[in-house]
Motif scaffolding. Sequence first.
Motif, short mmCIF file in Angstrom:
data_model
loop_
_atom_site.label_atom_id
_atom_site.label_comp_id
_atom_site.label_asym_id
_atom_site.label_seq_id
_atom_site.Cartn_x
_atom_site.Cartn_y
_atom_site.Cartn_z
N LEU A 544 0.84 -1.19 0.00
CA LEU A 544 0.00 0.00 0.00
C LEU A 544 0.88 1.25 0.00
N PRO A 545 0.39 2.35 -0.56
CA PRO A 545 1.15 3.60 -0.53
C PRO A 545 1.35 4.10 0.90
N ILE A 656 4.77 10.31 -7.78
CA ILE A 656 3.55 10.13 -8.57
C ILE A 656 2.48 11.17 -8.23
N LEU A 657 2.47 11.66 -7.00
CA LEU A 657 1.49 12.68 -6.62
C LEU A 657 1.79 14.04 -7.26
N GLN A 658 3.01 14.20 -7.76
CA GLN A 658 3.36 15.44 -8.48
C GLN A 658 3.51 15.20 -9.98
N GLY A 659 3.02 14.05 -10.46
CA GLY A 659 2.97 13.79 -11.88
C GLY A 659 4.28 13.42 -12.53
N TRP A 717 -2.86 8.95 -10.41
CA TRP A 717 -2.20 9.48 -9.21
C TRP A 717 -3.11 9.45 -7.99
N GLN A 718 -4.42 9.58 -8.18
CA GLN A 718 -5.32 9.60 -7.04
C GLN A 718 -5.39 8.25 -6.33
N ARG A 719 -4.97 7.19 -7.02
CA ARG A 719 -4.96 5.87 -6.38
C ARG A 719 -3.86 5.75 -5.33
N PHE A 720 -3.06 6.78 -5.20
CA PHE A 720 -1.98 6.77 -4.20
C PHE A 720 -2.22 7.85 -3.15
N LEU A 721 -3.48 8.27 -3.05
CA LEU A 721 -3.88 9.31 -2.10
C LEU A 721 -4.97 8.74 -1.19
N TYR A 722 -4.85 8.98 0.13
CA TYR A 722 -5.82 8.44 1.09
C TYR A 722 -7.02 9.39 1.22
N ARG A 723 -7.69 9.58 0.10
CA ARG A 723 -8.77 10.56 0.04
C ARG A 723 -9.95 10.16 0.91
N ASP A 754 -9.36 6.23 -5.07
CA ASP A 754 -8.21 6.51 -4.21
C ASP A 754 -7.61 5.20 -3.72
N VAL A 755 -6.74 5.27 -2.71
CA VAL A 755 -6.09 4.07 -2.17
C VAL A 755 -7.13 3.06 -1.71
N PHE A 756 -8.09 3.52 -0.93
CA PHE A 756 -9.04 2.58 -0.35
C PHE A 756 -9.93 1.94 -1.41
#
Length: 794
Positions: A544-545, A656-659, A717-723, A754-756
């Motif tokens: 997981l990220p 990855i969050l900064q592209g 990139w949003q798949r590595f963010l805990y939104r 997102d991650v979840f």
Amino acid sequence: MAFFLQKWKCSWSLLATVASVVALISVAHLFLFPLAPSLEYFSTGQGQKTYTPINASIRGVDHDGKNLQPSLDLDHRFPADSHKSVVYRGAPWKAEIGRWFSGCDSIAAEVSIIEKIGGKDCKNDCSGQGICNHELGQCRCFHGFSGEGCSERLHLDCNYPSSPEQPYGPWVVSICPASCDTSRAMCFCGEGTKYPHRPVAEACGFQMNLPKRPGDPKLIDWTKADLDNIFTTNGSKPGWCNVDPTEAYALKMQYKEECDCKYDCLLGRFCEIPVLCTCVNQCSGHGHCRGGFCQCHRGWYGTDCSIPSVLSSVREWPRWLRPAHVELPDDMHLSGSLVNLDAVVKKKRPLIYVYDLPPEFNSLLLEGRHFKFECVNRIYDDRNATYWTEQLYGAQMAIYESILASPHRTLDGEEADFFFVPVLDSCIIVRADDAPHLNMHAHGGLRSSLTLEFYKTAYDHIVEQYPFWNRSSGRDHIWFFSWDEGACYAPKEIWDSMMLVHWGNTNSKHNHSTTAYWADNWDSVSSDRRGNHPCFDPSKDLVLPAWKRPDVVSLSSKLWSRPREQRKTLFYFNGNLGPAYEGGRPETTYSMGIRQKVAEEFGSSPNKEGKLGKQHAEDVIVTPLRSENYHESLASSVFCGVMPGDGWSGRFEDSILQGCIPVLIQDGIFLPFENMLNYESFAVRIREDEIPNLIKILRGMNETEIEFKLENVRKIWQRFLYRDSILLEAERQKTAFGHVEDWAVQLLQLSEDDVFATLIQVLHYKLHNDPWRQQLAHLKKDFGLAQECLIRTK
């Protein structure tokens, strides 16, 4: 709300009249009052239930035991692209996985699940010193209390036994020359001082000696208390326990600089501002957070007070339990105790059952921590607004909170597809040696060994208290190992389970402990306890990220979407580069030597000898010097380096969050979701022996391929963010303040998975396709899928 009544042997008119009256009274009662009737119903047994059985289906097998042939040809309907990936919801999944997602996950239907609403009582109602688990009828006791009914008072010392040489015992984080709160092993000023509840944390109460060399830090003498100063009422001395904050802020009174406000629930230079404590899901609105432990309102239980009992009000049930058809037992006559109830709820699989473990595995680790930033991804400021932390290990809290609030959660272990075991190792490791009751003396100073023991004890508990483990040998259980080397030190008893980690080391090359920090080394942990498993098995486990706090500037500036022409730096890496640089980690084993090799070739900052890298170039940055705007530097680069630290680091997520296209340099070590997503579509992997050719390889990539990878990074990139977890907090803040903060405004504009959401999709795929779960195929459940989707794809 619907109630199912048995057929009565009487006239239809009488039956209709009685049913109408009972339904009307019951509905009004359930929505206006707690679920238990006003006279409290009782039962001698479970009572006969009257619901309609759910139609069962055998996954992938017909009733004659023969394999069903799929009528849906996923291979042809969802062909792979040139990178051998199939796109589903914007992400390039590996071909087999992507085909199943595109053809099956997207058409999954809801199924009827019978949720169990607990009604068991606890001894003495836990004496007011704990929370009753109404599923098991067991108490979960607050810090400092124990026993079946939480009636036993524990004595948790701050100090080890004293000696003439060490009047306050050997050093430990909780060491205390003042007043010890023995319910939590935490140190305070105590009675007789102006501010008795002001913390005297660690170095605060001891004498400080000047350093031998100018510029070095002061030395603490743990054998000599500094009581004259911390207890002084003389404003000309640097005091602490009697210092008035107003006078100190006005520079009218001195204070001891080594004293600080480290404990949770307090803020201000002198701990003068009470603020919200940090709890899991902030007790879901059904309890009070007391230092990390949720003190639930009557009728609610669980680590985050999210589980309703039969004493709760239906209208307050969480969204993941609504709408529900609630059934009452037939034998509602008085008998002596409450019973469990069933609530039929429509849900989509996969379904996750979360163990409500004893609090020593989670809540007590939060409640007794000596540094407020440990274990958690947020604390609260003087307005009780959220302050997100940089704690990389905050992912464990984020995932835990998301699962607890998810529509995929179930209270029925019989229907569950997965079982989540919430052991907070992120707390265990950072709190090792926090106090005498939480120490490594029996583990040779190894935090890895201490943590293994916690997981083994949790395993013993669920095997003893629940029937679910033995049904699958733990193959449907999920454990989270957040620390630097992931599940390397998992006890052998749980290795058949799925491990969520940040460190996907298959041990195919780096087959020993890779950390440079000796206390986390697991090589010396006995094989009798650990077994001989690797750190990561890609056939069953998942990386997981790491946690990254929501950055308003990056989100509002959309750095992740910056185009190729604005990315002037070819390759960028900023981080510790080892002993060759000032302030670098002294151990040669740090980063397994990888960062050092990259710096030796391409270093853009002078090392201790004043030398640059042998192949340094103007558009290549490899530096230990932190950029003034780190995220801007990443967003100005085409490729960004991803290399280990003491095990995993957060550089992949930064990239990855900064592209920026991540360049992975760590042989045999998986990155987040790498065994599920097709990394060839958005990343570059360089072998460690190819480091001298790194820049040559990158310069050799054509612009079409670079643009392709950059575009895929923008998509996923949003798949590595805990939104999900962050927006749960945004919802709580909106309830409290009537508006959302800037970080929430930005995140609410995002809509991709997102991650979840990605984790849930992976679990759905694994439920039907993982060979490691095949022995569970006999389970008869309604999966909400066409039969062809229940057969493992080739």
